[in-house]
Scaffold this motif. Structure first.
Motif, PDB file in Angstrom:
ATOM      1  N   ARG A  70      38.255 -29.531  47.414  1.00  0.00           N
ATOM      2  CA  ARG A  70      38.692 -29.506  48.814  1.00  0.00           C
ATOM      3  C   ARG A  70      39.161 -30.903  49.256  1.00  0.00           C
ATOM      4  O   ARG A  70      40.170 -31.040  49.948  1.00  0.00           O
ATOM      5  N   ARG A  73      42.531 -31.590  47.782  1.00  0.00           N
ATOM      6  CA  ARG A  73      43.541 -30.817  48.517  1.00  0.00           C
ATOM      7  C   ARG A  73      43.869 -31.507  49.844  1.00  0.00           C
ATOM      8  O   ARG A  73      45.025 -31.599  50.236  1.00  0.00           O
ATOM      9  N   GLU A  74      42.850 -32.027  50.532  1.00  0.00           N
ATOM     10  CA  GLU A  74      43.066 -32.756  51.785  1.00  0.00           C
ATOM     11  C   GLU A  74      43.854 -34.043  51.524  1.00  0.00           C
ATOM     12  O   GLU A  74      44.756 -34.396  52.280  1.00  0.00           O
ATOM     13  N   TRP A  75      43.495 -34.750  50.440  1.00  0.00           N
ATOM     14  CA  TRP A  75      44.234 -35.958  50.071  1.00  0.00           C
ATOM     15  C   TRP A  75      45.704 -35.621  49.848  1.00  0.00           C
ATOM     16  O   TRP A  75      46.592 -36.332  50.314  1.00  0.00           O
ATOM     17  N   ALA A  76      45.959 -34.524  49.141  1.00  0.00           N
ATOM     18  CA  ALA A  76      47.340 -34.117  48.857  1.00  0.00           C
ATOM     19  C   ALA A  76      48.093 -33.780  50.145  1.00  0.00           C
ATOM     20  O   ALA A  76      49.275 -34.102  50.271  1.00  0.00           O
ATOM     21  N   ALA A  77      47.422 -33.161  51.090  1.00  0.00           N
ATOM     22  CA  ALA A  77      48.066 -32.833  52.364  1.00  0.00           C
ATOM     23  C   ALA A  77      48.446 -34.103  53.122  1.00  0.00           C
ATOM     24  O   ALA A  77      49.465 -34.127  53.829  1.00  0.00           O
ATOM     25  N   ASN A  78      47.645 -35.157  52.965  1.00  0.00           N
ATOM     26  CA  ASN A  78      47.932 -36.434  53.622  1.00  0.00           C
ATOM     27  C   ASN A  78      48.896 -37.307  52.845  1.00  0.00           C
ATOM     28  O   ASN A  78      49.330 -38.346  53.343  1.00  0.00           O
ATOM     29  N   PRO A  80      51.994 -36.076  50.962  1.00  0.00           N
ATOM     30  CA  PRO A  80      52.895 -35.023  50.452  1.00  0.00           C
ATOM     31  C   PRO A  80      53.943 -35.514  49.459  1.00  0.00           C
ATOM     32  O   PRO A  80      54.537 -34.706  48.742  1.00  0.00           O
ATOM     33  N   ARG A  93      42.302 -25.198  43.072  1.00  0.00           N
ATOM     34  CA  ARG A  93      43.665 -25.684  42.876  1.00  0.00           C
ATOM     35  C   ARG A  93      44.554 -24.536  42.445  1.00  0.00           C
ATOM     36  O   ARG A  93      44.121 -23.579  41.841  1.00  0.00           O
ATOM     37  N   PRO A 104      48.939 -28.334  47.008  1.00  0.00           N
ATOM     38  CA  PRO A 104      47.865 -27.960  47.918  1.00  0.00           C
ATOM     39  C   PRO A 104      48.060 -26.524  48.411  1.00  0.00           C
ATOM     40  O   PRO A 104      49.188 -26.097  48.623  1.00  0.00           O
ATOM     41  N   ASN A 105      46.958 -25.804  48.537  1.00  0.00           N
ATOM     42  CA  ASN A 105      47.051 -24.463  49.103  1.00  0.00           C
ATOM     43  C   ASN A 105      47.446 -24.584  50.551  1.00  0.00           C
ATOM     44  O   ASN A 105      46.971 -25.414  51.269  1.00  0.00           O
ATOM     45  N   GLY A 106      48.328 -23.726  50.973  1.00  0.00           N
ATOM     46  CA  GLY A 106      48.790 -23.880  52.330  1.00  0.00           C
ATOM     47  C   GLY A 106      48.744 -22.643  53.051  1.00  0.00           C
ATOM     48  O   GLY A 106      48.838 -22.337  54.113  1.00  0.00           O
TER      49      GLY A 106
END
Length: 106
Positions: A70, A73-78, A80, A93, A104-106
């Motif tokens: 998780r 995934r949050e790091w990836a959202a921040n 992009p 993942r 990241p799951n969106g």
């Protein structure tokens, strides 16, 4: 190109880590900016890359892995503009279908 290599536990002794060191050196030599995202790291060499520790609380292993997934995934959202390259199957993942990167799951 920006590439983040993801490994829950990183130490210089494992085969996956040696593979990641080789991969990160090749990517860096080709001009890519490379980071290693991990929850635990013993402070030893990570090749030519910066290491970014992803903090997860001390919980039972399965929960800790899920929390790590998780947090990544949050790091990836921040971030992009970074391509994620997990070194092993991580809960939560989603693969792009080629088995070499995740989004990241969106």
């Amino acid at each position: 190109m920006k590439v983040a290599l993801v490994r829950h536990r990183y130490s210089p002794h494992g085969g996956a880590e040696r593979y990641m060191d080789t991969l990160s050196a090749a990517l860096s030599d080709a001009g890519a900016e490379v980071r290693l995202l991990c929850a635990s790291w013993d402070g030893s060499s990570a090749g030519k890359v910066g290491v970014e520790r992803i903090s997860v609380p001390r919980k039972p292993v399965l929960l800790r892995l899920l929390l790590f997934a998780r947090a990544v995934r949050e790091w990836a959202a921040n971030h992009p503009d970074w391509l994620l390259f997990p070194s092993n199957a991580s809960p939560g993942r989603r693969s792009t279908g080629r088995g070499t990167a995740s989004m990241p799951n969106g």
